[in-house]
Design a protein around this motif. Structure first.
Motif, mmCIF file in Angstrom:
data_model
loop_
_atom_site.group_PDB
_atom_site.id
_atom_site.type_symbol
_atom_site.label_atom_id
_atom_site.label_comp_id
_atom_site.label_asym_id
_atom_site.label_seq_id
_atom_site.Cartn_x
_atom_site.Cartn_y
_atom_site.Cartn_z
ATOM 1 N N ARG A 60 0.855 -1.199 0.000
ATOM 2 C CA ARG A 60 0.000 0.000 0.000
ATOM 3 C C ARG A 60 0.882 1.237 0.000
ATOM 4 N NH1 ARG A 60 -4.389 0.484 4.176
ATOM 5 N NH2 ARG A 60 -5.555 1.430 2.491
ATOM 6 N N LYS A 61 0.408 2.292 -0.661
ATOM 7 C CA LYS A 61 1.184 3.525 -0.764
ATOM 8 C C LYS A 61 0.279 4.706 -0.450
ATOM 9 C CE LYS A 61 4.017 6.227 -3.845
ATOM 10 N NZ LYS A 61 4.782 6.289 -5.062
ATOM 11 N N GLN A 62 0.785 5.612 0.380
ATOM 12 C CA GLN A 62 0.015 6.808 0.701
ATOM 13 C C GLN A 62 0.282 7.877 -0.342
ATOM 14 O OE1 GLN A 62 -0.258 7.873 4.708
ATOM 15 N NE2 GLN A 62 -1.394 9.729 4.299
ATOM 16 N N ILE A 63 -0.794 8.414 -0.899
ATOM 17 C CA ILE A 63 -0.735 9.497 -1.866
ATOM 18 C C ILE A 63 -1.612 10.613 -1.306
ATOM 19 C CG2 ILE A 63 -1.152 10.199 -4.247
ATOM 20 C CD1 ILE A 63 -0.963 7.146 -4.935
ATOM 21 N N ALA A 64 -0.962 11.674 -0.812
ATOM 22 C CA ALA A 64 -1.657 12.736 -0.076
ATOM 23 C C ALA A 64 -2.405 12.079 1.088
ATOM 24 C CB ALA A 64 -2.562 13.554 -0.986
ATOM 25 N N SER A 65 -3.706 12.277 1.186
ATOM 26 C CA SER A 65 -4.485 11.720 2.298
ATOM 27 C C SER A 65 -5.104 10.362 1.961
ATOM 28 C CB SER A 65 -5.597 12.699 2.666
ATOM 29 O OG SER A 65 -6.453 12.885 1.549
ATOM 30 N N PHE A 66 -4.690 9.769 0.863
ATOM 31 C CA PHE A 66 -5.334 8.575 0.301
ATOM 32 C C PHE A 66 -4.364 7.390 0.307
ATOM 33 C CE2 PHE A 66 -6.470 6.123 -3.563
ATOM 34 C CZ PHE A 66 -7.800 5.850 -3.284
ATOM 35 N N MET A 67 -4.866 6.201 0.638
ATOM 36 C CA MET A 67 -4.057 4.983 0.589
ATOM 37 C C MET A 67 -4.394 4.197 -0.685
ATOM 38 S SD MET A 67 -1.950 4.938 3.072
ATOM 39 C CE MET A 67 -1.340 3.270 3.099
ATOM 40 N N SER A 68 -3.378 3.953 -1.496
ATOM 41 C CA SER A 68 -3.550 3.220 -2.742
ATOM 42 C C SER A 68 -3.219 1.744 -2.511
ATOM 43 C CB SER A 68 -2.636 3.803 -3.820
ATOM 44 O OG SER A 68 -2.743 3.071 -5.013
ATOM 45 N N ASP A 69 -4.100 0.847 -2.996
ATOM 46 C CA ASP A 69 -3.948 -0.593 -2.816
ATOM 47 C C ASP A 69 -3.382 -1.308 -4.037
ATOM 48 O OD1 ASP A 69 -5.322 -0.520 -0.288
ATOM 49 O OD2 ASP A 69 -7.214 -0.437 -1.388
ATOM 50 N N CYS A 70 -3.366 -0.641 -5.183
ATOM 51 C CA CYS A 70 -2.937 -1.291 -6.416
ATOM 52 C C CYS A 70 -2.443 -0.231 -7.392
ATOM 53 C CB CYS A 70 -4.079 -2.107 -7.034
ATOM 54 S SG CYS A 70 -5.537 -1.140 -7.478
ATOM 55 N N LEU A 71 -1.911 -0.674 -8.525
ATOM 56 C CA LEU A 71 -1.408 0.238 -9.551
ATOM 57 C C LEU A 71 -2.013 -0.161 -10.887
ATOM 58 C CD1 LEU A 71 0.623 2.478 -10.444
ATOM 59 C CD2 LEU A 71 2.255 0.620 -10.854
ATOM 60 N N ILE A 72 -2.865 0.713 -11.442
ATOM 61 C CA ILE A 72 -3.430 0.395 -12.753
ATOM 62 C C ILE A 72 -2.381 0.676 -13.816
ATOM 63 C CG2 ILE A 72 -5.831 0.747 -12.066
ATOM 64 C CD1 ILE A 72 -5.803 3.381 -13.517
ATOM 65 N N LEU A 73 -2.466 -0.061 -14.914
ATOM 66 C CA LEU A 73 -1.464 0.041 -15.968
ATOM 67 C C LEU A 73 -2.002 0.795 -17.163
ATOM 68 C CD1 LEU A 73 -0.015 -3.588 -15.880
ATOM 69 C CD2 LEU A 73 0.774 -1.562 -14.656
ATOM 70 N N GLY A 74 -1.123 1.581 -17.765
ATOM 71 C CA GLY A 74 -1.480 2.326 -18.951
ATOM 72 C C GLY A 74 -0.257 2.642 -19.781
ATOM 73 N N ALA A 75 -0.483 2.904 -21.045
ATOM 74 C CA ALA A 75 0.574 3.355 -21.942
ATOM 75 C C ALA A 75 0.675 4.875 -21.801
ATOM 76 C CB ALA A 75 0.233 2.966 -23.377
ATOM 77 N N VAL A 76 1.886 5.383 -21.621
ATOM 78 C CA VAL A 76 2.085 6.810 -21.405
ATOM 79 C C VAL A 76 2.546 7.441 -22.715
ATOM 80 C CG1 VAL A 76 3.323 8.551 -20.078
ATOM 81 C CG2 VAL A 76 2.672 6.393 -18.996
ATOM 82 N N ASP A 77 1.765 8.427 -23.171
ATOM 83 C CA ASP A 77 2.064 9.145 -24.403
ATOM 84 C C ASP A 77 2.116 10.629 -24.062
ATOM 85 O OD1 ASP A 77 2.422 9.964 -27.003
ATOM 86 O OD2 ASP A 77 0.349 9.598 -27.611
ATOM 87 N N GLY A 78 3.300 11.121 -23.704
ATOM 88 C CA GLY A 78 3.418 12.505 -23.241
ATOM 89 C C GLY A 78 2.739 12.642 -21.899
ATOM 90 N N LYS A 79 1.729 13.496 -21.812
ATOM 91 C CA LYS A 79 0.973 13.668 -20.570
ATOM 92 C C LYS A 79 -0.239 12.755 -20.503
ATOM 93 C CE LYS A 79 2.221 18.475 -19.739
ATOM 94 N NZ LYS A 79 1.723 19.813 -19.480
ATOM 95 N N ASP A 80 -0.552 12.095 -21.606
ATOM 96 C CA ASP A 80 -1.731 11.235 -21.669
ATOM 97 C C ASP A 80 -1.396 9.812 -21.234
ATOM 98 O OD1 ASP A 80 -3.247 13.329 -22.673
ATOM 99 O OD2 ASP A 80 -2.820 12.786 -24.757
ATOM 100 N N VAL A 81 -2.318 9.204 -20.485
ATOM 101 C CA VAL A 81 -2.200 7.803 -20.095
ATOM 102 C C VAL A 81 -3.397 7.067 -20.697
ATOM 103 C CG1 VAL A 81 -2.137 6.169 -18.180
ATOM 104 C CG2 VAL A 81 -1.009 8.400 -17.950
ATOM 105 N N ILE A 82 -3.097 6.039 -21.487
ATOM 106 C CA ILE A 82 -4.135 5.231 -22.107
ATOM 107 C C ILE A 82 -4.199 3.915 -21.341
ATOM 108 C CG2 ILE A 82 -4.886 4.047 -24.209
ATOM 109 C CD1 ILE A 82 -2.423 6.875 -24.491
ATOM 110 N N LEU A 83 -5.319 3.665 -20.685
ATOM 111 C CA LEU A 83 -5.458 2.484 -19.834
ATOM 112 C C LEU A 83 -5.385 1.188 -20.632
ATOM 113 C CD1 LEU A 83 -8.322 3.685 -17.479
ATOM 114 C CD2 LEU A 83 -5.871 3.536 -16.980
ATOM 115 N N LEU A 84 -4.710 0.202 -20.043
ATOM 116 C CA LEU A 84 -4.675 -1.129 -20.645
ATOM 117 C C LEU A 84 -5.902 -1.890 -20.162
ATOM 118 C CD1 LEU A 84 -0.937 -2.114 -20.170
ATOM 119 C CD2 LEU A 84 -2.009 -0.902 -22.065
#
Length: 111
Positions: free
Chosen positions: A74-98
């Motif tokens: 688990r990873k804390q991001i600001a006040s939020f706890m993240s349980d997983c990492l979604i995957l995406g292709a990164v094209d500049g600033k855009d993320v296209i979800l897999l």
């Protein structure tokens, strides 16, 4: 430059398909992001945040299947706890979800 990864390391990564159940704005994030609640079937419900606001609207993400790594700590991001990492292709600033081409059972493994 890519790094060579041993097969034994790759198989330690638990990639699963899940369906997004809820999407809310995440104003505390440094960069524009959403908080996502995702159903991974037998693994249960997990939450994460994602910087995907340039290509996706909240209503477009609801019920969308995605691929995520579900065995990171688990990873804390600001006040939020993240349980997983979604995957995406990164094209500049855009993320296209897999995502799977056809709907599959939540929790299905990806290899």
């Amino acid at each position: 430059m890519s790094h060579v990864v041993q097969f034994e390391d790759f198989v330690k990564v638990d990639l699963r398909v899940g369906t997004i159940l809820d999407v809310v704005d995440f104003p505390e994030a440094r960069k524009p992001a959403f908080q996502l609640t995702i159903d991974f079937g037998e693994l249960g419900i997990k939450k994460t945040s994602a910087q995907i606001t340039t290509l996706y609207k909240k209503e477009d993400l609801l019920h969308k299947q995605i691929v995520a790594i579900v065995n990171f700590p688990r990873k804390q991001i600001a006040s939020f706890m993240s349980d997983c990492l979604i995957l995406g292709a990164v094209d500049g600033k855009d993320v296209i979800l897999l995502n799977p081409e056809v709907k599959v059972k939540n929790g299905t493994t990806v290899s």
